[in-house]
Design an enzyme around this catalytic site. Structure first.
Site, mmCIF file in Angstrom:
data_model
loop_
_atom_site.group_PDB
_atom_site.id
_atom_site.type_symbol
_atom_site.label_atom_id
_atom_site.label_comp_id
_atom_site.label_asym_id
_atom_site.label_seq_id
_atom_site.Cartn_x
_atom_site.Cartn_y
_atom_site.Cartn_z
ATOM 1 C CD GLU A 154 -2.462 2.525 -3.499
ATOM 2 O OE1 GLU A 154 -3.670 3.019 -3.618
ATOM 3 O OE2 GLU A 154 -1.672 2.694 -2.385
ATOM 4 C CG ASP A 181 -1.868 1.221 1.338
ATOM 5 O OD1 ASP A 181 -2.819 1.115 0.600
ATOM 6 O OD2 ASP A 181 -1.666 2.077 2.035
HETATM 7 C C1 NOJ Z 1 -4.424 3.335 -0.547
HETATM 8 C C2 NOJ Z 1 -5.555 2.327 -0.170
HETATM 9 O O1 NOJ Z 1 -6.011 1.761 -1.422
HETATM 10 C C3 NOJ Z 1 -6.631 3.417 0.331
HETATM 11 O O2 NOJ Z 1 -7.681 2.743 0.573
HETATM 12 C C4 NOJ Z 1 -5.968 3.996 1.452
HETATM 13 O O3 NOJ Z 1 -7.146 4.797 2.206
HETATM 14 C C5 NOJ Z 1 -4.857 4.568 1.592
HETATM 15 N N1 NOJ Z 1 -3.701 3.645 0.647
HETATM 16 C C6 NOJ Z 1 -3.985 4.706 2.914
HETATM 17 O O4 NOJ Z 1 -3.645 3.526 3.176
#
Ligand code: NOJ
Ligand code: MG
Length: 593
Positions: free
Chosen positions: A299, A232
């Protein structure tokens, strides 16, 4: 003797045919599982509720794993399931090695994993390395400056005005979800950094102890058998801090009045180095423990050169799949040319350098594609996404064309991303078959009576059938041969028609033709081949198995999307042998009406 020669000849012919069929398979052997996967994202709160409390859970997921298999998924990534106060629906982890009681128990998790592996599905866990919950024990200890934990988060005194003595945050940094990225803690008399919510406290990645602990957290899940992680927000791991300890203000973004750029808060080189460190750790784990590649999906909504370095900078190797969010940018104004631009933005850099691709059009942070682009284009996009080489990433419900539901939540504490997170629509029964409870955590979209898995399973040209058709095609020789020369091409044939061609040279070929526009389009001389309609959406007037001679004219109705197939040897695919029709002049004439 003569009989023997006859037999040998036919054997040779037979083995030649088998060899051709096997070519795709041979090519496939050099392709690792993550390189051409059908990856399915599960948002656990919304996928399947097993205990009637209106919130999805692990046993619910387990009960639906065979569905994943049925629709051709080869791996799943599951949004956070860890113990969390749920300020950001699990992206605020309180305990990295504990399952949230909302979702079940560790035993439920082990069971899920075992079932998935039994079915041959890989399981990837969402891992949230950038921050912990403010309720995490580590943060509590850090607030109290407990031994060893003092420096676990990004703490600072802030600035003191020499005249007024007034204190202000260390820098002008803003949190992604609004407000200052700094929050004052009375008890410690310092500010801490949070790039997201104040309840999501940024860990200090310049502290080796933090880096070690996070690897231990990964090891915990690897030891249980997970196949990789979806990392993430990796572009937020490291922030700029000068040697004297101060933090530089972010400048105002060019062309804006007071929006700040992320110059010192995102995409710092140190974050990429951490990914290299994780890769080395995961590779070492595999070396010691055997098994398949433990893959890293990453991500980061970052520029393509940053993502390219995530994979490798020539010296170090990093994550296998930095997610490609170019299709998340598509909207109602996007046409085939926009699609081509977005595809090329990836292929020209990442494919050219690393020979890998992945395609994401939906997730829990963005409006769903049917809402963004229009329901009419959903199935055409499914064909394009899966037609392109590499890994497709599907967000639960995407396969049936679920749109956003703007009334998902109507209370006071609704989330801005709730519309794309509504419960999965399984059937026409109560709560769309998602839950037997009296209510569900977000409202089920009332369109579920018509739009659900069960209904679509029985309709030949439904979104689900198109999806299944495409995942099945991903297993053919032509789709598997994607790393070979001449194995694929893509092009906007006109403003509205996008084409993808997948080829196992001399063996078989598939051609996706997707009309994203509301006009009929005609093309002459697309190819020298006679092809068959092997997949058709509901806008197509054609029938399955019908032939079309591409040296002549092919027409596409508004929003019509089709896959055409050609095969040299019918034993390789279901399509019959077709006659070679000779060459037509190169340089195709394109006509639109
Ligand atoms: C990306 C995640 O997909 C999202 O849902 C989240 O709010 C942020 N990162 C923070 O962790
Ligand atoms: Mg439940």
């Amino acid at each position: 003797m003569i009989v023997f020669i006859e037999m040998s000849l036919s054997l040779i012919r037979l083995s030649a045919a088998m060899l051709l069929c096997a070519l795709g398979a041979t090519a496939n052997q050099t392709v690792d599982w993550w390189e051409s996967a059908t990856l399915y994202q599960i948002y656990p709160r919304s996928f399947m509720d097993s205990d009637g409390d209106g919130v999805g859970d692990l046993n619910g997921i387990t009960s639906r794993l065979s569905y994943l298999k049925e629709i051709g998924a080869t791996a799943t990534w599951i949004s956070p399931i860890y113990d969390s106060p749920m300020a950001d629906m699990g992206y605020d982890v309180r305990n990295f090695t504990k399952i949230s009681s909302i979702f079940g128990t560790m035993e439920d998790f082990d069971n899920l994993l075992a079932k998935a592996h039994e079915l041959g599905l890989k399981v990837i866990l969402d891992f949230v390395p950038n921050h912990s919950s403010d309720e995490c024990e580590w943060f509590q200890k850090s607030v109290r400056r407990e031994d060893g934990y003092d420096d676990w988060y990004v703490w600072d005194d802030g600035k003191i005005d020499p005249e007024t003595g007034e204190r202000s945050p260390p820098s002008n940094w803003r949190a992604v979800f609004g407000g200052s990225a700094w929050t004052w803690v009375e008890e410690r008399q310092q500010y801490y950094l949070h790039q997201f919510l104040p309840q999501q406290v940024d860990l200090n990645y310049t502290n080796p102890a933090v880096r070690e602990r996070m690897k231990e957290m990964m090891k915990f899940w690897l030891d249980r058998g997970v196949d990789g992680f979806r990392m993430d927000a990796t572009n937020f791991l490291i922030e700029k801090r000068f040697d004297n300890g101060t933090f530089p203000d972010n400048p105002v973004k060019a062309g804006t009045v007071n929006t700040l750029a992320g110059t010192y808060t995102i995409d710092q080189w140190g974050s990429t180095e951490i990914i290299y460190e994780w890769r080395a750790f995961l590779d070492e784990y595999q070396k010691l423990n055997g098994g398949d590649t433990r893959a890293m999906i990453i991500e980061a909504y970052s520029p393509v050169d940053v993502l390219s370095n995530y994979i490798s900078n020539g010296t170090n190797v990093g994550g296998q799949l930095p997610m490609n969010f170019n299709f998340v940018k598509l909207d109602e104004n996007s046409n085939a040319e926009t699609v081509e631009t977005q595809v090329s933005a990836w292929m020209d850099v990442i494919w050219a350098k690393h020979k890998m691709a992945n395609w994401v059009a939906n997730n829990h942070d963005n409006s769903r594609l049917p809402t963004r682009m229009g329901q009419t284009k959903t199935d055409a996009m499914t064909m394009i996404i899966h037609g392109l080489p590499g890994t497709s990433v599907t967000y639960y419900g995407e396969e049936i064309g679920m749109p956003d539901y703007s009334l998902a939540c109507t209370g006071d504490d609704c989330g801005f991303r709730d519309p794309e997170r509504t419960p999965m629509q399984w059937d026409s029964s109560k709560n769309a078959g998602f839950s037997t409870g009296n209510s569900t955590w977000l409202a089920v979209n009332p369109n579920y009576k018509e739009l659900n898995v069960e209904v679509q399973d029985g309709v030949t040209r439904s979104s689900l059938r198109i999806f299944k058709g495409m995942t099945a095609l991903k297993k053919t020789a032509a789709f598997k041969a994607f790393k070979e020369k001449d194995a694929f091409s893509y092009k906007a044939l006109s403003e509205h028609v996008f084409q993808v061609v997948r080829t196992a040279v001399g063996q078989e070929e598939y051609r996706v033709l997707a009309n994203l526009g509301n006009q009929t389009e005609h093309f002459d001389g697309l190819s020298d081949k006679k092809m068959k309609y092997v997949l058709l959406n509901s806008y197509s007037p054609h029938s399955y198995g019908h032939k079309v001679d591409l040296s002549g004219r092919i027409s596409l109705k508004p929003y019509e999307a089709v896959v055409l197939g050609w095969s040299k040897d019918k034993s390789c695919t279901k399509t019959k042998k077709v006659k070679h029709v000779g060459h037509v002049k190169k340089g195709r004439k394109l006509r639109h009406h």
